[in-house]
Enzyme design. Sequence first.
Site, PDB file in Angstrom:
ATOM      1  N   GLU A  47       1.786  -4.945  10.839  1.00 46.26           N
ATOM      2  CA  GLU A  47       1.307  -3.567  10.867  1.00 46.26           C
ATOM      3  C   GLU A  47       2.225  -2.821  11.824  1.00 46.26           C
ATOM      4  O   GLU A  47       2.323  -3.202  13.002  1.00 46.26           O
ATOM      5  CB  GLU A  47      -0.140  -3.522  11.369  1.00 46.26           C
ATOM      6  CG  GLU A  47      -1.109  -4.340  10.519  1.00 46.26           C
ATOM      7  CD  GLU A  47      -1.623  -3.577   9.301  1.00 46.26           C
ATOM      8  OE1 GLU A  47      -1.360  -2.350   9.228  1.00 46.26           O
ATOM      9  OE2 GLU A  47      -2.265  -4.193   8.447  1.00 46.26           O
ATOM     10  N   HIS A  66       0.881  -1.165   0.000  1.00 44.14           N
ATOM     11  CA  HIS A  66       0.000   0.000   0.000  1.00 44.14           C
ATOM     12  C   HIS A  66       0.917   1.214   0.000  1.00 44.14           C
ATOM     13  O   HIS A  66       1.652   1.449   0.957  1.00 44.14           O
ATOM     14  CB  HIS A  66      -0.910  -0.012   1.231  1.00 44.14           C
ATOM     15  CG  HIS A  66      -1.950  -1.084   1.172  1.00 44.14           C
ATOM     16  ND1 HIS A  66      -2.379  -1.784   2.280  1.00 44.14           N
ATOM     17  CD2 HIS A  66      -2.673  -1.580   0.122  1.00 44.14           C
ATOM     18  CE1 HIS A  66      -3.315  -2.665   1.919  1.00 44.14           C
ATOM     19  NE2 HIS A  66      -3.505  -2.550   0.607  1.00 44.14           N
ATOM     20  N   GLU A  80       1.532   3.434   2.980  1.00 46.30           N
ATOM     21  CA  GLU A  80       1.979   2.869   4.253  1.00 46.30           C
ATOM     22  C   GLU A  80       3.484   2.785   4.167  1.00 46.30           C
ATOM     23  O   GLU A  80       4.061   1.815   3.672  1.00 46.30           O
ATOM     24  CB  GLU A  80       1.296   1.509   4.491  1.00 46.30           C
ATOM     25  CG  GLU A  80      -0.214   1.689   4.663  1.00 46.30           C
ATOM     26  CD  GLU A  80      -1.004   0.384   4.682  1.00 46.30           C
ATOM     27  OE1 GLU A  80      -0.399  -0.685   4.889  1.00 46.30           O
ATOM     28  OE2 GLU A  80      -2.238   0.457   4.493  1.00 46.30           O
ATOM     29  N   HIS A  92       3.086  -3.382   6.575  1.00 42.05           N
ATOM     30  CA  HIS A  92       2.001  -2.426   6.373  1.00 42.05           C
ATOM     31  C   HIS A  92       2.011  -1.365   7.455  1.00 42.05           C
ATOM     32  O   HIS A  92       2.865  -1.360   8.350  1.00 42.05           O
ATOM     33  CB  HIS A  92       0.650  -3.161   6.426  1.00 42.05           C
ATOM     34  CG  HIS A  92       0.374  -3.986   5.202  1.00 42.05           C
ATOM     35  ND1 HIS A  92      -0.603  -3.648   4.279  1.00 42.05           N
ATOM     36  CD2 HIS A  92       0.938  -5.128   4.749  1.00 42.05           C
ATOM     37  CE1 HIS A  92      -0.618  -4.555   3.311  1.00 42.05           C
ATOM     38  NE2 HIS A  92       0.297  -5.468   3.573  1.00 42.05           N
TER      39      HIS A  92
END
Lengths: 460, 502
Positions: A326, A104, A107, A238
């Site tokens: 994440e 992404h 990110e 991410h």
Amino acid sequence: RRGGGSSETMNRFVSLVLLWTLAVLSTTGPVTGAEEGEISFEYHRYEELRKALVSVWLQCPSITRIYTVGESFEGRELLVLEMSDNPGTHEAGEPEFKYIGNMHGNEAVGRELIVYLAQYLCNQYQQGNESIIDLIHTTRIHLMPSMNPDGFEKAASQSGELKDWFVGRSNAQGVDLNRNFPDLDRIVYGNEKEGGANNHLLNNMKKAVDENTKLAPETKAVIRWIMEIPFVLSANLHGGDVVANYPYDETRSAASPDDVTFKSLAKSYSQFNPVMSDPQRAPCRKNDDDTSFTDGITNGGAWYSVPGGMQDFNYLSSNCFEITLELSCDKFPAEDTLKTYWEENRNSLVNYIEQVHRGVKGFVRDLQGAAIFNASISVEGIDHDITTAKDGDYWRLLAAGNYKVSAYAPGYLTVIKKVAVPYSPAIRVDFELESLVERKEEEKEELMDWWKMMSETLNF
Amino acid sequence: MASKGMGVLFLLGIFAVTVSQISAFPTPAEDDKAVVYNRRLTEERPIQEQIAEADDVKAAVESADTKPAVEPKEVKEAEPEQENDDFTLLKSLAEGQRSKETNETPVRESLEKEPYFPDESDSTKNRRLVEDYDSTKMENDDPESFRQVDGTPLTAEDIVQKIATKIYEEDDRGVFDRIVSKLLRLGLITDSQADSLEYEVAEALQDLITKNAKNNEIEDLGEDYPVTRGDQDDQNPDASMDVTGSPNRRYDEEDDDEDQAAIDDDVDRGEGVDTVDNTWDRESEGEGEEEERSEGERDEGNELSPEDGLQDLQYFPNFYRLLKSLDSEQDTQERETLITIMKTLIDFVKMMVKYGTITPEEGVSYLENLDAMIALQTKNKLGKTLGIPGIIPPTGKTPEDDDNTKAEAAKMQKEYENLKDSTKEEAPSTETRDHPGKSEIYLEAIRKNIEWLKKHNKDEGKDDYDLSKLRDFMDQQVDSYIDKGIIEKGEGETIKRIYGSL
């Protein structure tokens, strides 16, 4: 005029070097260690990223190699820096590992952390850090800072420090790459119920990929990459929250067959990240539901459903175990926070690579010693087989415990072995498989011998 | 401003400023084309007025001897036996000078901007060269009169010369300041004109010094002065700063030994340096061109005593002060980094001169500029001056256009890379437009690798790594990366050249 040009040139060069020198002087404050002082914690746009990777290669050419898996929609290279003691080759028995960041585009932390990691590993290697040296000598590490460079450029081009939650997330075509992979979850769920393969579910993978018009170029490139290199362990970086997420991503009631192993792997990352593993950590946003988070890890589906994600695709189409990391509440935080993110993640990042040396590993060969490619390695009680690579080598990640491991290949007789697996390192278990033909021949010979003996004795 | 010490420093500042504006050092030789002057100065102000103002200022200072045999314009030769420390400095710098002769230095940049500049003074300047000068030989006319012997009004150039002479004699930049401030106050010149005047005076001053040196203790070496200041630095890590006597010869002799010692450890150069030095010597002798050796100029830091093996860096007073200000323990690393950088730069310039990419004057001017820049940047970035408050920062060139800077620096890098290959005679390549930051970072990365290789092989008791094999391997890799779009062609060339030059 040569003279004039040179003078001007020199002035500028000199001033540049001086500026750099003085900048170094004035910015070098207290650092946590000599290593940190060598890394410049800043965002890298595409050119800068390329330059940074090339610099690592120039500094450590004997243990690194740069390659590209393909081009993004707008033509940027999907660059990978490979680190190993013999870059460019798969050494038999040496496990392959990858980090992929920034799928992404907005990110951004993962992208930068991977760059810093490359610099860090190179520096540490040259400074004689034994565990890093050992890691690089025994692993083939592939670092892809950005799978979506187009998206990143878009996100980074926004002015001001506050970046939008969505701008730059998808690729240049507007495709969310983490929803773009062939969805094999549904297939495996079906197979579980009705019987069927539990691994390598993409039939005619190459054909499927080439002919699938829905796949973004970045997705295609990565799928081919996964097919070509026998990756064992991977992580997908991410941002937007702080947790280590493991399969399956698509919501369902049961966990994956390797739930135990995945939890162990995910924890091995989170435990070294003080923010991720902090039980008192407040959710990133007030109304976030992080009830599924424990010890800094979460099952993907239990958190929220992600169909067509890269993580599950790895697990279900190949031997690679991938988790999703994440790393930051803020998807594209201010540049001056990057150093902190590095400090929070450095140990986790290195330690997670070391996880590839766990479980059971070895070679599957026939009785003549020739490698058997694509033999299956099965673990009793875990409904997920893995396969051997071209040299007959395999790596079966397992949490500590006692297992029965069997090797099977068509036309060969299955062999089963019992293994006690510690937390680490990996236990070496080799298999010599007798082919069915060989067995028949053996039996025939035995028969002939008996007949001969009988005939001699009985005077046929 | 009034103290001698300050004066010299200002002087040097002027030099630095000046040389940043020019592409080459002025020669004692004819080149009067070299003396550019802002004609507006002449045109806008009546000469007589200028004279009047200057007279006021110079009245007290004048020690007018006349120099019979020389054209008035030329001769601002000062006492060769100037006792003054600062002058010793200047002199010794000048002594380093080897003037090959007669040819003009490359025309200065500013010259080109004013193509209409008349060269009526050519003939007179030509004569400067041959004269011995001492304090007894001054221009015929009273320098304060601002009139030529034959009564024709002085051109602006004359004025510049006169001012320069005064400054040289008095060793006091204040002379200039006084004049200029007066002119400014009276509105006779604008600020930019004052700046130009300053540059011109500085140039003229430089002329004087070099002429002085040439006429004074010039040893007829019969060989070109083989080194630029850059060389000098590295050559005499142990030698004192005193450069009287036959500095050139000494430097030349010591060149090989000290060069090796001083350079190799501090700057990752490999074995090439010595060879290059030798090669360069031969080459330069063979060339027969003239090159200004305004070595003397570099001796700025004469008063600094050599320490810690920093002798060769003492020519950069600002840099040296910067280093001294980094005395504390935690700054050790920065200190070392800086020293390495400076030495690298010095070598860089030296190489370029050796291969004829730039003339020695240019090399000298670069290094001068470097020092001045250090002062400026230190002030700007670190908020502290280096103890030389009066140094005029180079104007007009510095912070301009970052992109230009980068392109230029990359070009410079390429030029540098070219040097080591003695088979290449090409002019610096200008085709590539790399960003300069890359070149430096790549250079740094390669340097780290070489250092590691050396250390690694040493630790393992192996012989030295095979440089040529490494080079071949890297060349191959670079080509393949270029094909794949991982490296740009220009970057690839840079990398290859860096390896080629090791």
